[in-house]
Design a protein around this motif. Structure first.
Motif, PDB file in Angstrom:
ATOM      1  N   LEU A  57      31.824  48.607 106.859  1.00 38.27           N
ATOM      2  CA  LEU A  57      32.222  48.922 108.224  1.00 38.27           C
ATOM      3  C   LEU A  57      31.078  48.596 109.169  1.00 38.27           C
ATOM      4  CD1 LEU A  57      33.865  52.412 107.662  1.00 38.27           C
ATOM      5  CD2 LEU A  57      35.017  50.229 107.895  1.00 38.27           C
ATOM      6  N   SER A  58      31.427  48.115 110.311  1.00 38.59           N
ATOM      7  CA  SER A  58      30.408  47.902 111.334  1.00 38.59           C
ATOM      8  C   SER A  58      30.035  49.255 111.927  1.00 38.59           C
ATOM      9  CB  SER A  58      30.941  46.971 112.416  1.00 38.59           C
ATOM     10  OG  SER A  58      31.984  47.607 113.135  1.00 38.59           O
ATOM     11  N   ALA A  59      28.980  49.286 112.692  1.00 39.28           N
ATOM     12  CA  ALA A  59      28.527  50.538 113.301  1.00 39.28           C
ATOM     13  C   ALA A  59      29.594  51.130 114.216  1.00 39.28           C
ATOM     14  CB  ALA A  59      27.234  50.299 114.071  1.00 39.28           C
ATOM     15  N   SER A  60      30.286  50.266 114.963  1.00 37.28           N
ATOM     16  CA  SER A  60      31.322  50.775 115.871  1.00 37.28           C
ATOM     17  C   SER A  60      32.512  51.334 115.089  1.00 37.28           C
ATOM     18  CB  SER A  60      31.780  49.682 116.830  1.00 37.28           C
ATOM     19  OG  SER A  60      32.334  48.597 116.109  1.00 37.28           O
ATOM     20  N   GLU A  61      32.849  50.701 113.946  1.00 37.08           N
ATOM     21  CA  GLU A  61      33.938  51.214 113.110  1.00 37.08           C
ATOM     22  C   GLU A  61      33.578  52.556 112.500  1.00 37.08           C
ATOM     23  OE1 GLU A  61      36.169  47.232 111.447  1.00 37.08           O
ATOM     24  OE2 GLU A  61      34.260  47.808 110.528  1.00 37.08           O
ATOM     25  N   ALA A  98      33.893  55.171 115.194  1.00 38.39           N
ATOM     26  CA  ALA A  98      35.304  55.443 115.469  1.00 38.39           C
ATOM     27  C   ALA A  98      35.900  56.324 114.374  1.00 38.39           C
ATOM     28  CB  ALA A  98      36.081  54.136 115.578  1.00 38.39           C
ATOM     29  N   ALA A  99      35.516  56.083 113.120  1.00 36.03           N
ATOM     30  CA  ALA A  99      36.016  56.900 112.011  1.00 36.03           C
ATOM     31  C   ALA A  99      35.503  58.335 112.113  1.00 36.03           C
ATOM     32  CB  ALA A  99      35.607  56.287 110.678  1.00 36.03           C
ATOM     33  N   VAL A 100      34.238  58.500 112.480  1.00 37.15           N
ATOM     34  CA  VAL A 100      33.673  59.843 112.638  1.00 37.15           C
ATOM     35  C   VAL A 100      34.355  60.570 113.791  1.00 37.15           C
ATOM     36  CG1 VAL A 100      31.580  61.098 113.301  1.00 37.15           C
ATOM     37  CG2 VAL A 100      31.457  59.289 111.592  1.00 37.15           C
ATOM     38  N   ALA A 101      34.588  59.882 114.896  1.00 34.12           N
ATOM     39  CA  ALA A 101      35.265  60.490 116.043  1.00 34.12           C
ATOM     40  C   ALA A 101      36.693  60.888 115.692  1.00 34.12           C
ATOM     41  CB  ALA A 101      35.264  59.529 117.230  1.00 34.12           C
ATOM     42  N   ALA A 102      37.383  60.052 114.916  1.00 32.04           N
ATOM     43  CA  ALA A 102      38.755  60.372 114.509  1.00 32.04           C
ATOM     44  C   ALA A 102      38.775  61.582 113.590  1.00 32.04           C
ATOM     45  CB  ALA A 102      39.390  59.175 113.815  1.00 32.04           C
TER      46      ALA A 102
END
Length: 126
Positions: free
Chosen positions: A17-21, A24-28
């Motif tokens: 996963l890229s840093a942005s992905e 996004a997963a942590v935020a979700a």
């Protein structure tokens, strides 16, 4: 003969996963609401009137604590699991207001009071 010997190649099962992905997963994961057992408890109490004979109930009012900790329900459930090995039936429910309800059968009162005192000591120590 395959050089993998029944195992898939190591790079095939990895997902990078890229840093942005990752963010996004942590935020979700943070946005997900915790699961509460309000409906399960209500359905059990409504439908199983005959099966509840001999059952006892402990209601731990964690919502009344001054310093509310989101992990308090899991701490209580961990302590209550000590009773599960001794009980003929034990089920705990997390309520949406932060309380924990434990429904049990086949335990001595002394064992139950010991566990309740442990829970009390944990929260009074904070």
């Amino acid at each position: 003969m395959s050089s993998f010997r029944g195992r898939p190649p190591p790079s095939r099962d990895r997902v990078r996963l890229s840093a942005s992905e990752k963010q996004a997963a942590v935020a979700a994961a943070k946005d997900q609401k915790p699961e509460y057992d309000n409906d399960k408890l209500l359905n059990l109490l409504r439908s199983a009137k005959g099966e509840l004979a001999g059952m006892r109930l402990i209601h731990m009012h964690l919502s009344l604590l001054k310093d509310k900790d989101p992990t308090s329900q899991t701490v209580v459930r961990t302590i209550v699991q000590e009773l599960a090995t001794k009980a003929s039936y034990l089920q705990s429910f997390n309520l949406s207001n932060g309380d924990v309800v434990v429904l049990y059968k086949g335990l001595k009162l002394s064992g139950v009071t010991d566990i309740c005192q442990k829970v009390e000591q944990v929260f009074l120590a904070k």
